[in-house]
Design an enzyme around this catalytic site. Structure first.
Site, PDB file in Angstrom:
ATOM      1  N   HIS A  82       0.817  -1.295   0.446  1.00 27.61           N
ATOM      2  CA  HIS A  82      -0.023  -0.198   0.289  1.00 27.61           C
ATOM      3  C   HIS A  82       1.131   1.178  -0.176  1.00 27.61           C
ATOM      4  O   HIS A  82       1.889   1.605   0.597  1.00 27.61           O
ATOM      5  CB  HIS A  82      -0.662   0.309   1.348  1.00 27.61           C
ATOM      6  CG  HIS A  82      -2.067   1.143   1.151  1.00 27.61           C
ATOM      7  ND1 HIS A  82      -2.844   1.418   0.532  1.00 27.61           N
ATOM      8  CD2 HIS A  82      -1.255   2.690   1.364  1.00 27.61           C
ATOM      9  CE1 HIS A  82      -3.321   3.140   1.273  1.00 27.61           C
ATOM     10  NE2 HIS A  82      -2.400   2.879   1.378  1.00 27.61           N
ATOM     11  N   ASP A 161     -15.064   3.112   8.812  1.00 26.58           N
ATOM     12  CA  ASP A 161     -13.860   4.025   8.129  1.00 26.58           C
ATOM     13  C   ASP A 161     -14.491   5.244   7.005  1.00 26.58           C
ATOM     14  O   ASP A 161     -13.691   6.076   7.025  1.00 26.58           O
ATOM     15  CB  ASP A 161     -12.865   3.368   7.843  1.00 26.58           C
ATOM     16  CG  ASP A 161     -11.585   4.551   6.113  1.00 26.58           C
ATOM     17  OD1 ASP A 161     -11.140   5.549   7.467  1.00 26.58           O
ATOM     18  OD2 ASP A 161     -11.172   3.980   5.785  1.00 26.58           O
ATOM     19  N   ARG A 168     -14.299  13.525   9.045  1.00 29.28           N
ATOM     20  CA  ARG A 168     -13.079  13.686   9.484  1.00 29.28           C
ATOM     21  C   ARG A 168     -12.846  15.443   8.870  1.00 29.28           C
ATOM     22  O   ARG A 168     -12.272  15.822   8.994  1.00 29.28           O
ATOM     23  CB  ARG A 168     -11.656  12.825   9.512  1.00 29.28           C
ATOM     24  CG  ARG A 168     -11.780  12.641  10.642  1.00 29.28           C
ATOM     25  CD  ARG A 168     -11.449  11.035  10.392  1.00 29.28           C
ATOM     26  NE  ARG A 168      -9.545  11.169  10.327  1.00 29.28           N
ATOM     27  CZ  ARG A 168      -9.749  10.130   9.768  1.00 29.28           C
ATOM     28  NH1 ARG A 168      -9.883   9.538   9.118  1.00 29.28           N
ATOM     29  NH2 ARG A 168      -7.921  11.010   9.209  1.00 29.28           N
ATOM     30  N   SER A 183      -7.512   4.222   9.663  1.00 27.63           N
ATOM     31  CA  SER A 183      -8.061   4.541   8.512  1.00 27.63           C
ATOM     32  C   SER A 183      -7.534   3.107   7.428  1.00 27.63           C
ATOM     33  O   SER A 183      -7.911   3.343   6.398  1.00 27.63           O
ATOM     34  CB  SER A 183      -8.056   5.672   7.540  1.00 27.63           C
ATOM     35  OG  SER A 183      -8.469   5.850   6.582  1.00 27.63           O
ATOM     36  N   LYS A 187      -8.816  -0.705   6.100  1.00 34.76           N
ATOM     37  CA  LYS A 187      -8.832  -0.966   4.397  1.00 34.76           C
ATOM     38  C   LYS A 187      -8.352  -2.620   4.667  1.00 34.76           C
ATOM     39  O   LYS A 187      -8.518  -3.613   3.743  1.00 34.76           O
ATOM     40  CB  LYS A 187      -9.102  -0.670   3.464  1.00 34.76           C
ATOM     41  CG  LYS A 187      -9.837   0.654   3.889  1.00 34.76           C
ATOM     42  CD  LYS A 187     -10.422   1.367   3.051  1.00 34.76           C
ATOM     43  CE  LYS A 187      -9.223   3.073   3.010  1.00 34.76           C
ATOM     44  NZ  LYS A 187      -9.590   3.920   4.508  1.00 34.76           N
TER      45      LYS A 187
END
Length: 433
Positions: A82, A161, A168, A183, A187
């Site tokens: 990621h 999330d 947010r 967050s 995922k």
């Protein structure tokens, strides 16, 4: 239990229990806790932070708020990568095939981009016929057969999330390290990988502009992953200028293919090898980083990695001739040169401005309903440290508009020239494991 008591406790700087965090996430996800109370808690966390065990508990609660993807039918130790996001970041198209080339399964669940360029899926759809929608059975079969598949995220992953991020975004609590880490990792954890390598960007084109903030975020995410039973490594890499020379969609796929075919586009090649090496070590394919790096470097040169990418394209319906002959990728109508206004050396390239220029061309989305133009984008001809003379080309804009004024203005804002030569940015700052 009352939500007001949870808010007050965190407002006073105290640590929340697992029961309190679960109470909040469960209640907010189903709509029993209103936005104004959730906002108050987010602001309390923003100012007072969370301890590592609190952040891990929050992340796990967000994972459990929706579906999780069971990849147990995939053989072997599954690894994922990621990136926290950057300009010209096309490493997935190199890293995935590299890792697959040594027999390590890569089950990649990706999304579409909202920002300066498309996401991984948008870029892959530059290849004629490539499809990212498939059943779970097809996805698992592709990974077991070819060791690599890339699909769109399906199911209701981490719905808490999604709700919290939207909140947010409008309450000035986005840039809280525990909340960012939770967050991202919720995922990733819901997506079912056994090991995760994080590419945490730092610099002008990154979410985290300062190295110390990037390091704090990286450590938080590694702690979350390891606390929740997933081997996790973070690489902090530079985003003070775009990665590689191409920014867009089809042109980024082209550049990735060039690296897979053995071309030495230095920063893109080195970062891809770094990330892939950590992934294969996490999967147990190699005992140490150096032996992994050596083998993967060979697979870039001998064609094995490119062959893995060809196999991925064919397996997912893509026209393989497009990546064998890169001129078949989508292209724009016009190619507009932006030139230097003086002699000097490139001292800075504001990566974010380059990204915005690409979005103005149509390479990205300002809203989720915008359509991506795969053929437009930007080619950098000069990067930090390069010498330029007045009138020399800095970038080429690939545009369907003959006069892309907004993009030209952003390019001129992005480039800074100086009389003194500037040292190149460090590519990899730190590895946290």
């Amino acid at each position: 239990m009352r939500m007001v008591d949870v808010i007050q406790k965190k407002r006073n700087g105290k640590e929340l229990t697992k029961e309190e965090i679960n109470f909040f996430i469960e209640g907010y996800t189903i709509g029993e806790i209103p936005d104004y109370q959730a906002s108050a808690l987010m602001m309390a966390i923003y100012f007072n932070g969370m301890k590592s065990n609190e952040t891990a508990t929050l992340t796990q609660a967000m994972v459990e708020s929706g579906e999780t993807i069971d990849l147990s039918a995939i053989e072997g130790h599954k690894v994922d990568k990621h990136s926290t996001g950057g300009v010209g970041d096309k490493t997935t198209f190199i890293v995935g095939p590299l890792v697959a080339s040594v027999g390590v399964p890569v089950a990649k669940m990706s999304g579409r981009g909202l920002g300066h360029t498309g996401g991984t899926l948008d870029k892959l759809e530059s290849i004629k016929g490539f499809h990212i929608e498939m059943t779970k059975e097809e996805f698992v079969n592709n990974v077991n057969t070819h060791k690599l598949s890339v699909a769109g995220q399906t199911g209701n992953l981490a719905p808490a999330d999604k709700k919290l991020y939207a909140l947010r975004d409008v309450t000035a609590t986005v840039d809280s390290i525990p909340l960012i880490a939770g967050s991202i990792m919720s995922k990733k954890l819901a997506s079912g990988a056994d090991g995760i390598v994080l590419d945490v960007k730092t610099g002008s084109g990154a979410f985290m502009k300062k190295l110390e903030d990037s390091e704090s975020l990286a450590r938080e995410m590694v702690n979350i992953g390891n606390n929740l039973g997933r081997n996790t490594v973070a690489v902090i890499s530079d985003m003070n200028q775009p990665l590689g020379f191409e920014v867009g969609n089809a042109n980024e796929v082209r550049e990735a293919c060039q690296v897979l075919q053995g071309e030495n586009i230095e920063d893109l090649r080195l970062l891809s090898l770094e990330l892939a090496s950590h992934m294969t070590v996490l999967a147990g394919a190699f005992e140490d980083f150096d032996s992994a790096y050596k083998t993967l470097e060979q697979n870039l040169q001998n064609g094995k990695a490119f062959e893995s990418f060809r196999t991925l394209v064919k397996a997912q319906g893509g026209d393989v001739s497009v990546i064998d002959d890169l001129t078949k990728l989508p292209q724009s109508k016009y190619h507009i040169e932006v030139t230097a206004e003086q002699d000097g050396y490139v001292s800075e390239i504001d990566a974010e401005s380059i990204g915005v220029a690409a979005m103005y061309l149509g390479a990205g989305r300002a809203t989720k309903d915008d359509q991506i133009n795969h053929g437009v984008g930007i080619t950098l001809k000069k990067k930090v440290g390069d010498q330029v003379t007045k009138g020399e080309v800095l970038v080429v804009l690939h545009s369907d508009d003959e006069e892309p004024t907004n993009s030209i203005e952003k390019i001129n804002e992005a480039y800074s020239l100086s009389k003194e030569v500037r040292e190149k940015h460090q590519l990899i700052y730190k590895v946290i494991n």
